[in-house]
Write a protein that holds these residues in place. Structure first.
Motif, PDB file in Angstrom:
ATOM      1  N   TYR A  51       0.771  -1.136  -0.038  1.00  0.00           N
ATOM      2  CA  TYR A  51      -0.139   0.051  -0.152  1.00  0.00           C
ATOM      3  C   TYR A  51       0.892   1.125   0.001  1.00  0.00           C
ATOM      4  O   TYR A  51       2.003   1.133  -0.363  1.00  0.00           O
ATOM      5  N   THR A  52       0.438   2.275   0.212  1.00  0.00           N
ATOM      6  CA  THR A  52       1.226   3.594   0.249  1.00  0.00           C
ATOM      7  C   THR A  52       2.489   3.693   1.376  1.00  0.00           C
ATOM      8  O   THR A  52       2.118   3.163   2.487  1.00  0.00           O
ATOM      9  N   ASP A  61     -13.422   7.286  -1.728  1.00  0.00           N
ATOM     10  CA  ASP A  61     -12.753   7.225  -0.719  1.00  0.00           C
ATOM     11  C   ASP A  61     -11.869   8.617  -0.533  1.00  0.00           C
ATOM     12  O   ASP A  61     -11.659   9.015   0.575  1.00  0.00           O
ATOM     13  N   ASP A  62     -11.169   9.037  -1.471  1.00  0.00           N
ATOM     14  CA  ASP A  62     -10.435  10.368  -1.460  1.00  0.00           C
ATOM     15  C   ASP A  62     -11.421  11.614  -0.775  1.00  0.00           C
ATOM     16  O   ASP A  62     -10.934  12.400  -0.062  1.00  0.00           O
ATOM     17  N   ARG A  64      -5.697  10.554 -10.954  1.00  0.00           N
ATOM     18  CA  ARG A  64      -4.996  11.410 -10.036  1.00  0.00           C
ATOM     19  C   ARG A  64      -4.300  10.251  -8.930  1.00  0.00           C
ATOM     20  O   ARG A  64      -5.014   9.943  -8.018  1.00  0.00           O
ATOM     21  N   LYS A  80      -5.588  -1.439  -2.210  1.00  0.00           N
ATOM     22  CA  LYS A  80      -6.713  -1.055  -1.488  1.00  0.00           C
ATOM     23  C   LYS A  80      -7.569  -2.292  -1.106  1.00  0.00           C
ATOM     24  O   LYS A  80      -7.773  -2.428   0.139  1.00  0.00           O
ATOM     25  N   ASN A  92       0.268  11.874   0.030  1.00  0.00           N
ATOM     26  CA  ASN A  92       0.932  10.909  -0.295  1.00  0.00           C
ATOM     27  C   ASN A  92       1.610  10.895  -1.847  1.00  0.00           C
ATOM     28  O   ASN A  92       1.032  11.615  -2.559  1.00  0.00           O
ATOM     29  N   ASP A 115      -9.101   7.794  -6.515  1.00  0.00           N
ATOM     30  CA  ASP A 115      -7.865   8.554  -7.309  1.00  0.00           C
ATOM     31  C   ASP A 115      -8.268   8.796  -8.629  1.00  0.00           C
ATOM     32  O   ASP A 115      -7.862   8.733  -9.630  1.00  0.00           O
TER      33      ASP A 115
HETATM   34  O1  LIG Z   1      -4.000   5.742  -1.027  1.00  0.00           O
HETATM   35  C1  LIG Z   1      -3.729   6.418  -0.101  1.00  0.00           C
HETATM   36  O2  LIG Z   1      -2.648   6.028   0.646  1.00  0.00           O
HETATM   37  C2  LIG Z   1      -4.541   7.278   0.568  1.00  0.00           C
HETATM   38  C3  LIG Z   1      -5.563   8.324  -0.383  1.00  0.00           C
HETATM   39  O3  LIG Z   1      -6.524   7.436  -0.883  1.00  0.00           O
HETATM   40  C4  LIG Z   1      -4.532   8.969  -1.467  1.00  0.00           C
HETATM   41  O4  LIG Z   1      -5.222   9.061  -2.561  1.00  0.00           O
HETATM   42  O5  LIG Z   1      -3.649   9.312  -0.853  1.00  0.00           O
END
Ligand SMILES: O=C(O)C[C@H](O)C(=O)O
Ligand SMILES: NC(=O)c1ccc[n+]([C@@H]2O[C@H](COP(=O)([O-])OP(=O)(O)OC[C@H]3O[C@@H](n4cnc5c(N)ncnc54)[C@H](O)[C@@H]3O)[C@@H](O)[C@H]2O)c1
Ligand SMILES: [Mg+2]
Length: 525
Positions: free
Chosen positions: A131-132, A296-297, A184, A202, A449, A274
């Motif tokens: 993940y991130t 989610d964003d 994005r 995710k 991030n 995103d």
């Molecule tokens: O993806 C992530 O870590 C968090 C959030 O959805 C983002 O777009 O930064």
């Protein structure tokens, strides 16, 4: 809040074992035989197949004779992972992170049962890899990293075909879909089809943190082209080599996908991830009443940020009702920043009553052109509700486009929250200005991030604003040694602490839609 988040992650691990073992293929009817099973990560057990199964499933002779138990395979994987760590020590961070991602991805592509067991048991070590922030690096290098397809791809070339294509997915039931158009990706911009890494990462968090059945999740890429010229010229680029679709042509692709997916799986929950700001808001408005979906964003981030803002009040030793008195500066007026302010404003209105809010607007919003005020020319309608210049609570001398340092020096905010996507803009001058905060424990949330895009590092925040701050970031930072045995604790303000619960709760409740109230409740829990 986020420590609770971790507890929730750990708690889920125990629950998860029950849930997961309940959902992972135990004694189930496998319609495959021989090599097809070995090549299917959902059913493959590698050398763990007992002799009886090897005979029954036509595997005898296709594996080395010795039967290696699940636990032995687990130890064997962890040994190879730790050996990789040892042999890459001192190498550049990106090289090490990608090497770790590759060894985990190979296991993911080979044996999902072992992969998710390993991921759940080591979630704190492995989340920053699958993940991130590492997933951002994976998306940037996807053309070279791609080995085995995962998820589904619906492109502009598939217009009119999606209703039949959706039946190509092998699982009869899908509970949770994470969908992106790659426009994005984190703070990395338009990465086109390479953004598929985000839905995959995710959904791994859905399995690891919420116990979703890995056979009932589906990562999806809507490939509508890309505006990233570098990718269009990259010979390894795997997506459509055309400019990104716009307007009704774009929306018709999303419409067709949403119809197709809900024809096959009417109860599937879709998480939009995103999308660039204009489509993030447009698609949320377009679909949220018709399908069980959320962005989610906008909404996941808002929930996590609100939890952090409430947590900051508690950390400042004040009653939660003091939240309405918090002065909050938000840097970034995109899908995330506006999402956070919208939910924070709802919370303030709920706590203090609308007229109080009008009189004492506690929010200051900045974008790339500085402070957003009612004098802004061609103001973005999404930002308009947060433009300064109304109510009695105005602080003189802050005009349209005022700089971040000017705003901080005048406002002395309790909270400085970044969702700009621009690394380092909370520079030394900004962070030192936060020393004048009206709070004894100012909160600094560098939420962008991946790590390089964080508005500041934890080290700089503690160094320039002081050791009494409340610090949180979107990507993980280590705690800071402040000297004399004192530790500067770092929290992670990432929507991963919220979306798994939103998805699981909606699934278990059989929700037909996801309301703002559900997200408020999740943030206050
Ligand atoms: O993806 C992530 O870590 C968090 C959030 O959805 C983002 O777009 O930064
Ligand atoms: N921590 C989390 O859970 C989380 C959740 C969502 C998004 N994010 C991160 O937030 C960032 C922004 O996401 P988004 O979807 O809102 O992006 P976006 O592109 O929609 O918005 C970015 C905003 O930042 C503003 N901005 C750009 N440069 C600036 C500068 N120098 N000073 C002030 N403002 C500036 C832009 O004007 C725009 O309003 C990304 O890095 C993303 O990864 C983090
Ligand atoms: Mg996101």
């Amino acid at each position: 809040m986020w420590r609770i988040g971790r507890a929730a992650l750990v708690l889920n691990r125990r629950q998860h074992t029950r849930l997961f073992s309940a959902s992972i293929p135990g004694p189930c009817i496998v319609h495959k035989r021989g090599a097809d099973i070995l090549h299917d990560p959902w059913f493959n057990k590698d050398t763990g197949f007992p002799l009886t199964e090897r005979d029954r499933l036509g595997l005898r002779g296709l594996l080395p004779p010795r039967i290696i138990s699940f636990e032995q395979q687990y130890e064997r994987f962890m040994e190879s992972y730790r050996s990789l760590e040892k042999h890459t020590r001192g190498a550049p961070t990106n090289v090490v992170s990608l090497a770790k991602w590759r060894i985990l991805n190979r296991l993911h592509d080979r044996n999902e049962t072992l992969y998710y067991r390993v991921l759940i048991d080591n979630i704190e070590d492995f989340a920053p890899i699958i993940y991130t922030p590492t997933v951002g690096l994976v998306c940037q290098n996807y053309g070279g990293l791609f080995r085995r397809p995962r998820g589904m791809y619906f492109s502009a070339k598939d217009k009119g075909e999606m209703m039949s294509m959706i039946y190509n997915w092998p699982s009869p039931q899908v509970d949770m879909i994470v969908l992106t158009d790659g426009s994005r990706i984190l703070g990395l911009g338009d990465l086109g089809v390479q953004g598929i890494g985000i839905p995959i990462g995710k959904l791994d968090m859905y399995v690891a943190a919420a116990g979703m059945n890995p056979q009932r999740i589906l990562p999806v890429m809507l490939d509508v082209g890309t505006s990233n010229q570098k990718l269009l010229e990259d010979r390894l680029y795997l997506g459509l080599r055309q400019p990104r679709l716009e307007g009704e042509e774009y929306l018709s692709i999303v419409d067709e996908f949403m119809e197709a997916v809900h024809t096959r799986w009417p109860k599937a929950i879709v998480q939009f991830e995103d999308f660039q700001m204009k489509w993030a808001f447009e698609t949320l408005h377009r679909y949220r009443k018709r399908f069980c979906m959320f962005n989610d964003d906008i909404q996941g981030t808002a929930g996590v940020a609100l939890a952090g803002l409430l947590g900051a009040v508690r950390a400042q030793g004040r009653p939660l009702s003091d939240f309405v008195k918090q002065k909050i500066v938000v840097v970034g007026a995109g899908s995330a920043g506006i999402g956070v302010l919208t939910m924070a404003k709802q919370a303030v209105s709920r706590m203090a009553g609308n007229n109080e809010m009008a009189a004492n607007n506690p929010f200051w919003l900045l974008d790339k052109d500085g402070l957003v005020t009612k004098d802004r020319k061609n103001i973005d309608p999404a930002a308009a509700p947060f433009a300064r210049g109304f109510g009695l609570g105005e602080i003189d001398g802050l005009g349209e486009g005022a700089s971040l340092v000017e705003v901080i020096k005048k406002v002395k905010p309790h909270v400085l929250l970044g969702l700009s996507g621009v690394g380092g803009i909370f520079n030394e001058e900004v962070l030192k200005a936060m020393r004048e905060s009206d709070s004894a424990r100012p909160a600094i949330f560098a939420m962008s991030n991946p790590t390089a895009n964080a508005e500041c590092t934890a080290a700089d925040a503690f160094k320039y604003t002081g050791e009494h701050i409340v610090f949180a970031s979107g990507s993980p930072f280590e705690n800071i040694k402040l000297g004399n045995g004192k530790i500067g604790h770092v929290n992670q303000a990432n929507n991963m602490y919220l979306f798994p619960g939103i998805g699981l709760g909606s699934l278990l409740a059989g929700a037909r839609s996801i309301s703002d109230g559900m997200l408020q409740a999740a943030s206050e829990w």
